[in-house]
Each structure stands twice: as structure tokens, then as C-alpha cells.
Design a protein around this motif. Structure first.
Motif, PDB file in Angstrom:
ATOM      1  N   SER A   1       0.827  -1.211   0.000  1.00 61.58           N
ATOM      2  CA  SER A   1       0.000   0.000   0.000  1.00 61.58           C
ATOM      3  C   SER A   1       0.860   1.260   0.000  1.00 61.58           C
ATOM      4  CB  SER A   1      -0.956   0.002   1.193  1.00 61.58           C
ATOM      5  OG  SER A   1      -0.242  -0.070   2.401  1.00 61.58           O
ATOM      6  N   ALA A   2       1.987   1.232   0.710  1.00 62.20           N
ATOM      7  CA  ALA A   2       2.896   2.389   0.728  1.00 62.20           C
ATOM      8  C   ALA A   2       3.533   2.611  -0.639  1.00 62.20           C
ATOM      9  CB  ALA A   2       3.977   2.197   1.786  1.00 62.20           C
ATOM     10  N   LEU A   3       3.878   1.518  -1.318  1.00 63.18           N
ATOM     11  CA  LEU A   3       4.457   1.603  -2.659  1.00 63.18           C
ATOM     12  C   LEU A   3       3.431   2.150  -3.652  1.00 63.18           C
ATOM     13  CD1 LEU A   3       6.871   0.948  -4.538  1.00 63.18           C
ATOM     14  CD2 LEU A   3       5.843  -1.316  -4.881  1.00 63.18           C
ATOM     15  N   LEU A   4       2.201   1.637  -3.550  1.00 63.69           N
ATOM     16  CA  LEU A   4       1.122   2.103  -4.418  1.00 63.69           C
ATOM     17  C   LEU A   4       0.826   3.583  -4.165  1.00 63.69           C
ATOM     18  CD1 LEU A   4      -1.005   1.401  -6.552  1.00 63.69           C
ATOM     19  CD2 LEU A   4      -2.513   0.662  -4.725  1.00 63.69           C
TER      20      LEU A   4
ATOM     21  N   LEU B   1      -5.188   3.749   0.100  1.00 67.94           N
ATOM     22  CA  LEU B   1      -5.687   4.068   1.440  1.00 67.94           C
ATOM     23  C   LEU B   1      -6.764   3.078   1.888  1.00 67.94           C
ATOM     24  CD1 LEU B   1      -5.998   7.968   1.146  1.00 67.94           C
ATOM     25  CD2 LEU B   1      -4.135   6.674   2.163  1.00 67.94           C
ATOM     26  N   GLY B   2      -7.089   2.125   1.011  1.00 67.82           N
ATOM     27  CA  GLY B   2      -8.109   1.124   1.346  1.00 67.82           C
ATOM     28  C   GLY B   2      -9.520   1.577   1.033  1.00 67.82           C
ATOM     29  N   LEU B   3      -9.664   2.666   0.281  1.00 68.19           N
ATOM     30  CA  LEU B   3     -10.991   3.205  -0.055  1.00 68.19           C
ATOM     31  C   LEU B   3     -11.422   2.680  -1.424  1.00 68.19           C
ATOM     32  CD1 LEU B   3     -10.173   6.868   1.035  1.00 68.19           C
ATOM     33  CD2 LEU B   3     -11.342   5.141   2.411  1.00 68.19           C
ATOM     34  N   TYR B   4     -11.694   1.386  -1.504  1.00 68.68           N
ATOM     35  CA  TYR B   4     -11.979   0.742  -2.789  1.00 68.68           C
ATOM     36  C   TYR B   4     -13.287   1.222  -3.407  1.00 68.68           C
ATOM     37  CZ  TYR B   4      -8.554  -2.327  -0.608  1.00 68.68           C
ATOM     38  OH  TYR B   4      -7.450  -2.807   0.041  1.00 68.68           O
ATOM     39  N   GLU B   5     -14.323   1.365  -2.597  1.00 67.94           N
ATOM     40  CA  GLU B   5     -15.625   1.796  -3.101  1.00 67.94           C
ATOM     41  C   GLU B   5     -15.551   3.225  -3.640  1.00 67.94           C
ATOM     42  OE1 GLU B   5     -15.205   0.584  -0.052  1.00 67.94           O
ATOM     43  OE2 GLU B   5     -16.355  -1.284   0.055  1.00 67.94           O
ATOM     44  N   LEU B   6     -14.788   4.066  -2.959  1.00 67.44           N
ATOM     45  CA  LEU B   6     -14.633   5.451  -3.414  1.00 67.44           C
ATOM     46  C   LEU B   6     -13.856   5.527  -4.721  1.00 67.44           C
ATOM     47  CD1 LEU B   6     -13.959   7.777  -0.349  1.00 67.44           C
ATOM     48  CD2 LEU B   6     -15.926   7.701  -1.855  1.00 67.44           C
TER      49      LEU B   6
END
Length: 200
Positions: free
Chosen positions: A3-6, A48-53
Motif C-alpha cells: 500500500s505504501a508503494l502504491l 488508502l483502502g478506499l476501494y468503493e470510493l
């Protein structure tokens, strides 16, 4: 971590595509770089884990970006098949309807309140501010958002407001309903898709 790399790659993508778009004069390339910037925004949201957004932004972005590309096509066709925005200037006189629709798409891209882009972009920014990634990530995010506004305003000024660039211009395009019809429909979706999708 992944996630940090992304997060790093997405912020760099937004930043570099925004900077290049500011110095670009090819209309289609500016819109393509803008698309790349917004894809970076979606990847930022995913990191950030906000897939729906991210999916919400993908849907709203698809509608106003399709409108932007159609308007660009009409302008290129009407300006003697040139894509160089330096040869445009003052096109709002010959293309009043396309001017309104393209500016609507540009404002939606910038995240102006109550247009489609605002509903998804504002939520991503708001929730990103609640994450503790540090001041550098937040600062870069706001710089990237500012770059979007800069190249959108520059595009609008050089195409519609600025001095005439000397290119040929025909206004017959606006009387062709097969060209203007889809633009008007997409303009309507750029207005209402944000609140409708957010309610869903």
C-alpha cells in the motif's frame, strides 16, 4: 508494504502528469494526461483502502471525461483539424454550446461543488486527510489537486477566452445534432451522476 508503494507511485503519477499537462499544447494530450492524473487519484484512493470510493470516482470520471473528449473532437473538427490550442482562441463565439459543455466537464474535473466530480473527489480528499501518512503525503495530494485546476483553467483560457490564434474556424458543427446531441446528454449526466451515485 504494498500500500505504501502504491501510494508513492500514485502520487508521483498525479504530480508528473499534472506538471506535463501544464506545459502541453496538444488538446488531446492534455485531456489524456488529465485522465492519467485521475487514474493516479483512483490508485491513491485504493492505497488508502478506499476501494468503493475509487470505483465511485471511476464512474463519475468516466462520464465527464467522455464529455471532455467529445467536446475536444468537435473543437478539433471545427477548427480545421488542428489539435494545437495555440491556434484556437476565442472559440466561445463560434461554439457557445460546446464551450458551456466543455467548461462544465472541466469544472467537474476540478471538483467544483455540486458537479459529478465533486462528490467522489471531495470524499477521497476528506478521508485521506484522516489518515496518518504524514504531512508530505497530504501536501503532495493538495499540490496535485492544484495542478488539475491550473491546467484546466489554462486550457479554457487558451481555447475560449484568449486572443484568436489564427486557425480556421467553422461553426457549422453546432447545427449537427449527431455531434451535439451526445454532448448535451453527457452534460446532463455530469450534473446529476454525482448525487445519484452517492445516494446509491
Amino acid at each position: 508494504t504494498c500500500s505504501a508503494l502504491l501510494l508513492f507511485i500514485s502520487i508521483m503519477t498525479m504530480f508528473m502528469s499534472g506538471v506535463v499537462a501544464i506545459f502541453e499544447y496538444d488538446l488531446k494530450k492534455i485531456i489524456a494526461l488529465s485522465t492519467l492524473s485521475q487514474l493516479g487519484m483512483m490508485m491513491f484512493s485504493i492505497s488508502l483502502g478506499l476501494y468503493e470510493l475509487a470505483f465511485f470516482h471511476l464512474l463519475t470520471h468516466a462520464l465527464f471525461k467522455a464529455l471532455l473528449f467529445l467536446c475536444a473532437g468537435i473543437l478539433i473538427h471545427g477548427a480545421g483539424n488542428t489539435q494545437d490550442i495555440r491556434s484556437f482562441g476565442g472559440l466561445s463565439l463560434n461554439f457557445p454550446l460546446v464551450t458551456v459543455c466543455m467548461n462544465l466537464a472541466n469544472l467537474s474535473l476540478c471538483g467544483v461543488p455540486f458537479l459529478a466530480g465533486f462528490y467522489s473527489k471531495d470524499l477521497i480528499v476528506e478521508l485521506a486527510c484522516q489518515y496518518s501518512w504524514g504531512i508530505f503525503v497530504l501536501l503532495m495530494m493538495f499540490i496535485c489537486l492544484s495542478l488539475t485546476v491550473l491546467y484546466s483553467v489554462r486550457l479554457t483560457y487558451l481555447s475560449f477566452v484568449g486572443p484568436y490564434g489564427g486557425g480556421t474556424s467553422i461553426s457549422v458543427c453546432e447545427s449537427d445534432y449527431s455531434l451535439v446531441g451526445p454532448v448535451v446528454i453527457l452534460s446532463f449526466t455530469s450534473l446529476v451522476s454525482g448525487p445519484i451515485l452517492s445516494w446509491l
